[in-house]
Design an enzyme around this catalytic site. Structure first.
Site, PDB file in Angstrom:
ATOM      1  N   HIS A 269      15.714  22.564  26.108  1.00 22.02           N
ATOM      2  CA  HIS A 269      16.949  23.221  26.549  1.00 22.02           C
ATOM      3  C   HIS A 269      17.167  24.541  25.824  1.00 22.02           C
ATOM      4  O   HIS A 269      16.971  24.650  24.625  1.00 22.02           O
ATOM      5  CB  HIS A 269      18.166  22.300  26.424  1.00 22.02           C
ATOM      6  N   ASP A 281      16.829  22.903  17.485  1.00 17.95           N
ATOM      7  CA  ASP A 281      17.577  22.261  18.576  1.00 17.95           C
ATOM      8  C   ASP A 281      18.166  23.337  19.466  1.00 17.95           C
ATOM      9  O   ASP A 281      19.298  23.720  19.307  1.00 17.95           O
ATOM     10  CB  ASP A 281      18.659  21.352  18.001  1.00 17.95           C
ATOM     11  N   GLU A 315      22.259  21.440  27.835  1.00 16.91           N
ATOM     12  CA  GLU A 315      22.025  20.074  27.365  1.00 16.91           C
ATOM     13  C   GLU A 315      23.111  19.617  26.418  1.00 16.91           C
ATOM     14  O   GLU A 315      23.546  18.474  26.445  1.00 16.91           O
ATOM     15  CB  GLU A 315      20.663  19.973  26.662  1.00 16.91           C
ATOM     16  N   GLU A 316      23.582  20.551  25.557  1.00 21.74           N
ATOM     17  CA  GLU A 316      24.452  20.139  24.453  1.00 21.74           C
ATOM     18  C   GLU A 316      25.814  19.649  24.898  1.00 21.74           C
ATOM     19  O   GLU A 316      26.361  18.733  24.301  1.00 21.74           O
ATOM     20  CB  GLU A 316      24.622  21.289  23.445  1.00 21.74           C
ATOM     21  N   ASP A 343      12.607  17.907  22.412  1.00 16.83           N
ATOM     22  CA  ASP A 343      13.972  18.176  21.955  1.00 16.83           C
ATOM     23  C   ASP A 343      14.275  17.401  20.680  1.00 16.83           C
ATOM     24  O   ASP A 343      15.310  16.759  20.558  1.00 16.83           O
ATOM     25  CB  ASP A 343      14.979  17.829  23.065  1.00 16.83           C
ATOM     26  N   HIS A 433      22.681  20.814  14.777  1.00 14.18           N
ATOM     27  CA  HIS A 433      24.120  21.026  14.992  1.00 14.18           C
ATOM     28  C   HIS A 433      24.798  21.602  13.757  1.00 14.18           C
ATOM     29  O   HIS A 433      25.993  21.397  13.561  1.00 14.18           O
ATOM     30  CB  HIS A 433      24.827  19.736  15.425  1.00 14.18           C
TER      31      HIS A 433
END
Lengths: 472, 472
Positions: A269, A281, A315-316, A343, A433
């Site tokens: 993503h 990520d 995606e997130e 991912d 994140h």
């Protein structure tokens, strides 16, 4: 045709193995050598990280990343480069802070959870009740939760097990009248680093603001609570969700020489959270997949089927890109021979989770639905194992039941066999994140090994006589 | 008397060993058992961390910590509890921030370096030049440094080797006309965590403001610089140094039963930087030392010499407490039999650096001067080794040449034998001088083992017939 009998099973497993290994050993060696010597992929990832940066759905930087990605795919000589439109949720963080007001005044480093509502402009100031579980929350009951900020400080049992408190804590607390939620960051290792991530409000329950605080501060408040010391916190968040924004998936391909309508798709993503650089990520996922295809192109390899790289968007905080790609395919989804997703960061690749079916499906990310599809046959799995042997030199070919990822989940639900990259992953969760998900965390040799394993797997899947999902 | 000849050396080494072991085995066992079962020390450390918090010289919280410490010493039944006055530097951070303005706008999490001057109220906005070493800085010369902000991003070679850039980078850059300095945080592991720490301005050189940024951001700016991308940063710091403040060391003791005038002193520093909780730096040091003495008192043990615990003040940005204690002693320093410092966190204890002398002395902290004093005799060192054997059950008794610490350096300079606690230390440097130096990092069993080893060592040193420094 399903075979039976020990001897036949034995032969059906062993003969193709020898075939695949002998047929693809030389080309795999060539691909791996090229990937392990490649600098271009790292330069691309560095550009994405350093010059574009994080890229949340709805942001300018995401659109910049998308346009840059399409241009790079064209530069690499891929065909059918497209940026099909996708409507994405548009959540913005705004200013935010949390401050402990009692027993002492202390700034609480925090990150609002993705898709959270904001507080009133003056913030929310309330006493904090701390719980380690939903059971403890239920035991407190409405009387003790009403009007409070609830802190969830569960014992860390790993991301998959513990993320439920981030995902649904706000609604669970709101059901008992809480006015705000704090949650310990979803990590087992912290250096005072808050981790964001999405939440899911439960329909019909009041939406209350929710933020992650550091493991350290969650532990502090928990200790104070256990000692009977009242804790008061002010939480201020300007977070809001704007109307859906226009965005795009990105795709490009090497057209198959014999069966161009059959497709092996691989990707990750392109969006990230709005902090750090989204290096692991999922910058490393999209760029490794792209570079795998770019290297096949550069090597002049012509697979029988089409190999397509896709950078899925959103995606997130929504998954709109994966769903839009599935919708775009329509009936053509049946021509997707396999879907490969990376991912989980670019640490040393171990292999792939492979599966199409039922009990073997598992969540590989917090956002991936565990959709049951038709069962993977033993022979099909064995073929994956045999392909994996081509990667034994770089240690990235171990096949385990599983497979998938959030972006390819809609394809898997349509019966497409799925592969999910699995890495050593020793530190992925420390970074993801957070502001620390940055290019310096990428170990060049490990990134290159991921490119190698994606390139070999996708090439063999696209070139071998059978569709892997049809081997029985 | 110095012995010579292999046999005599042999006997002088072996016989006391057997004596020490047999004489102190039972009492050591009792002490260790008590320490490993003790909760009070952890509760005290938790109170210091959670209810008082960080405690920079000149701050209210430091004075609160000092008063609380003296009260706890009295509660524990120590005698001669005092808080002798010490004048300490009074540096205050104020508001501060750094922002990258080009090539993109990005907040740079930072911490001003301790004792730095501030910027003008409007901050300093300047282009950044990045260097990995003082040689690279010199090679740039005045022409390229004048008017710039210099970023030092050296390769991490460990704290002792790399901290020179934090300590003197500002003056070195100012010599070439720089207007501000940034330095990578002094750590090998980062999760976007800035580390503060003191700087030393070189006399006669213009004082320019200096701050630590994260390893991640230093690497980013360094990558951009290598790629020829101009970087511009705004640095704003309100930091300033106020007139010296009134503060105090804290001390208490168990009076010796036979030679009360002879003293074994142990401790650490009560001050910390103005972030986190100072849990490992050096809350765990002072509380472990205190608890060691408190347990000896609780067990009713009566050492022949006095055992004194001291919480020295102002280790982090001045060392005034260590010097004031030395000055307070005057000629009585010669009655100090040994000085023990714990200032490296409370991870699993390995043993002690022991030494009094010359080539064996080394810096154990960045601030500790490497003062040469009289050489440690082989027999004296062997005695330390023999005492260490009493700790073999908890793995904390390994003696290595070295010893000391910033607070006891003035005592060692006066000829007092010094012991410095050495721990596994695998993560101390990740936490120290950051917001993540918090109570959750304390592993109870490891903290207790430190208490045990401090208690046994100090008791035996205070009780055995000879002064360890006199054994030849």
């Amino acid at each position: 045709m399903k075979k039976s009998g020990a001897l036949l099973v034995c032969c059906s497993l062993l003969l193709p193995a020898a075939d695949i290994e002998s047929q693809y050993r030389d080309v795999s060696k060539k691909i791996i050598e090229a990937a392990l010597a490649d600098q271009e992929g790292l330069d691309r990832l560095q550009y994405l990280c350093d010059r574009i940066g994080h890229r949340l759905s709805g942001s300018e930087s995401l659109e910049k990343a998308i346009q840059w990605s399409a241009a790079e795919m064209k530069k690499a000589g891929l065909t059918n480069v497209q940026t099909p439109p996708v409507k994405v949720p548009h959540w913005v963080r705004g200013n935010e802070y949390a401050t402990m007001l009692a027993p002492t005044v202390k700034k609480l480093p925090m990150l609002g959870l993705g898709m959270s509502v904001g507080t009133p402009p003056e913030g929310i100031t309330a006493d904090v009740v701390t719980v380690a579980s939903f059971d403890e929350l239920a035991a407190l009951g409405k009387e003790k939760v009403q009007g409070k900020i609830v802190l969830f400080d569960p014992v860390w049992e790993g991301y998959g097990q513990t993320v439920i408190y981030r995902a649904t804590g706000a609604s669970r607390a709101a059901e008992l009248g809480a006015v705000g939620v704090l949650v310990r960051s979803m990590t087992g290792r912290s250096l005072a680093t808050p981790h964001t991530g999405g939440l899911n409000y439960i329909a019909g329950v009041a939406k209350i603001p929710a933020a992650a605080i550091t493991v350290e501060d969650a532990a502090l408040i928990h200790r104070l609570a256990k000692g009977g010391v009242p804790v008061k916190v002010k939480l201020m968040m300007e977070a809001k969700t704007l109307p859906d924004a226009d965005s795009h998936n990105v795709m490009g391909e090497i057209r198959g020489s014999e069966k161009p309508e059959e497709v092996v798709v691989l990707g990750g993503h392109i969006d990230s959270w709005d902090i750090g650089q989204g290096a692991n990520d999922d910058g490393s996922g999209v760029i490794a997949a792209f570079q795998a295809v770019a290297l096949l192109q550069k090597l002049g390899l012509k697979p029988k089927r089409t190999i397509r790289v896709v950078f899925w968007v959103n995606e997130e905080n929504g998954g709109a890109g994966g769903r839009a790609y599935r919708a775009m395919l329509g009936d053509a989804a049946k021509n997707h021979v396999a879907a490969i997703e990376m991912d989980g960061g670019a640490e040393k690749p171990l292999g792939f989770g492979y599966g199409t079916g039922g009990a073997q499906r598992r969540r590989t990310t917090a956002n991936a639905p565990a959709t049951p599809v038709k069962a993977t046959s033993a022979a099909s799995f064995q073929r994956a194992v045999d392909i994996g042997k081509l990667l034994s030199g770089i240690g990235g070919g171990q096949m385990t039941p599983g497979g998938g990822g959030a972006d390819i989940a809609p394809l898997l639900a349509a019966g497409v066999p799925g592969f999910g990259v699995q890495t050593g992953g020793g530190h992925y969760n420390d970074w993801h994140h957070t502001d620390s998900d940055t290019f310096d965390k990428i170990v060049p040799s490990e990134f290159r090994a991921n490119v190698a394993s994606l390139a070999v797997l996708s090439f063999v899947l696209a070139d071998m006589p059978e569709r892997i999902g049809d081997i029985e």
